[in-house]
Design a protein around this motif. Structure first.
Motif, PDB file in Angstrom:
ATOM      1  N   ALA A  24      50.936  40.027  46.230  1.00 16.32           N
ATOM      2  CA  ALA A  24      52.238  39.510  45.820  1.00 16.32           C
ATOM      3  C   ALA A  24      53.310  40.578  46.004  1.00 16.32           C
ATOM      4  N   PRO A  25      54.566  40.149  46.136  1.00 14.62           N
ATOM      5  CA  PRO A  25      55.652  41.136  46.157  1.00 14.62           C
ATOM      6  C   PRO A  25      55.637  41.938  44.857  1.00 14.62           C
ATOM      7  N   GLY A  26      56.054  43.181  44.929  1.00 17.89           N
ATOM      8  CA  GLY A  26      55.976  44.047  43.761  1.00 17.89           C
ATOM      9  C   GLY A  26      56.700  43.515  42.540  1.00 17.89           C
ATOM     10  N   TYR A  27      57.882  42.927  42.749  1.00 20.01           N
ATOM     11  CA  TYR A  27      58.661  42.458  41.598  1.00 20.01           C
ATOM     12  C   TYR A  27      58.012  41.247  40.935  1.00 20.01           C
ATOM     13  N   ILE A  28      57.214  40.525  41.684  1.00 21.24           N
ATOM     14  CA  ILE A  28      56.467  39.399  41.120  1.00 21.24           C
ATOM     15  C   ILE A  28      55.230  39.910  40.399  1.00 21.24           C
ATOM     16  N   TYR A  29      54.493  40.755  41.081  1.00 23.41           N
ATOM     17  CA  TYR A  29      53.232  41.251  40.543  1.00 23.41           C
ATOM     18  C   TYR A  29      53.428  41.964  39.209  1.00 23.41           C
ATOM     19  N   SER A  30      54.528  42.686  39.076  1.00 21.15           N
ATOM     20  CA  SER A  30      54.738  43.505  37.884  1.00 21.15           C
ATOM     21  C   SER A  30      55.256  42.724  36.684  1.00 21.15           C
ATOM     22  N   SER A  31      55.698  41.502  36.887  1.00 23.91           N
ATOM     23  CA  SER A  31      56.309  40.785  35.770  1.00 23.91           C
ATOM     24  C   SER A  31      55.824  39.360  35.589  1.00 23.91           C
ATOM     25  N   TYR A  32      55.023  38.853  36.508  1.00 20.65           N
ATOM     26  CA  TYR A  32      54.532  37.480  36.424  1.00 20.65           C
ATOM     27  C   TYR A  32      53.029  37.463  36.149  1.00 20.65           C
ATOM     28  N   CYS A  33      52.616  36.376  35.505  1.00 22.08           N
ATOM     29  CA  CYS A  33      51.189  36.097  35.450  1.00 22.08           C
ATOM     30  C   CYS A  33      50.715  35.781  36.860  1.00 22.08           C
ATOM     31  N   MET A  34      49.517  36.204  37.174  1.00 25.11           N
ATOM     32  CA  MET A  34      48.883  35.832  38.432  1.00 25.11           C
ATOM     33  C   MET A  34      47.630  35.033  38.096  1.00 25.11           C
ATOM     34  N   GLY A  35      47.377  34.015  38.892  1.00 28.89           N
ATOM     35  CA  GLY A  35      46.248  33.166  38.553  1.00 28.89           C
ATOM     36  C   GLY A  35      45.540  32.602  39.764  1.00 28.89           C
ATOM     37  N   TRP A  36      44.336  32.120  39.518  1.00 25.62           N
ATOM     38  CA  TRP A  36      43.550  31.432  40.533  1.00 25.62           C
ATOM     39  C   TRP A  36      43.257  30.022  40.050  1.00 25.62           C
ATOM     40  N   PHE A  37      43.324  29.109  40.999  1.00 26.58           N
ATOM     41  CA  PHE A  37      43.116  27.703  40.693  1.00 26.58           C
ATOM     42  C   PHE A  37      42.244  27.081  41.764  1.00 26.58           C
ATOM     43  N   ARG A  38      41.640  25.950  41.442  1.00 23.13           N
ATOM     44  CA  ARG A  38      40.818  25.261  42.410  1.00 23.13           C
ATOM     45  C   ARG A  38      41.107  23.773  42.361  1.00 23.13           C
TER      46      ARG A  38
END
Length: 125
Positions: A24-38
């Motif tokens: 992810a872009p740095g500004y997203i990675y540092s402030s957003y939840c990251m998740g996996w879905f199926r």
């Protein structure tokens, strides 16, 4: 437009392992939840796991203990490790980024805003 770049294995044998990556872009990675879905054909997208920038993790109740979400802060990348693969793990898998819900990251699809392109993961018996 936020671009989440997914990569990693898309097919495997039962009993084996696969790892999916999502950068992810740095500004997203540092402030957003990251998740996996199926998502299975004809079914709604469901959560697998979510991780907070601070490292807190949420796994969906239906996710087996064989799945592990992790992150590499130096690479702005989130991983999904799938071990002891089973044919029922076959599905489209998506990476996503979203805001916290109530201050926490939950693996709930509607709380996520930005989505990767998804990858078909196929496990053969």
């Amino acid at each position: 437009q936020v671009q989440l770049v997914e990569s990693g294995g898309g097919s495997g044998q039962a009993g084996g392992s696969l790892r999916r990556s999502c950068a992810a872009p740095g500004y997203i990675y540092s402030s957003y939840c990251m998740g996996w879905f199926r998502q299975d054909p004809g079914k709604e997208r469901e959560g697998v796991a979510a991780i907070d920038p601070d490292g807190s993790i949420d796994y969906a109740d239906s996710v087996p203990g064989r799945f592990t979400i992790s992150q590499d802060n130096a690479k702005n990348t989130v991983y999904l490790e799938m071990k002891s693969l089973k044919p029922e793990d076959t599905a489209m898998y998506y990476c996503a980024a979203g805001r916290r819900s109530g201050g926490y990251c939950y693996a709930i699809p509607w709380t996520f805003t930005f989505w990767g392109q998804g990858t078909q993961v196929t496990v053969s018996s």
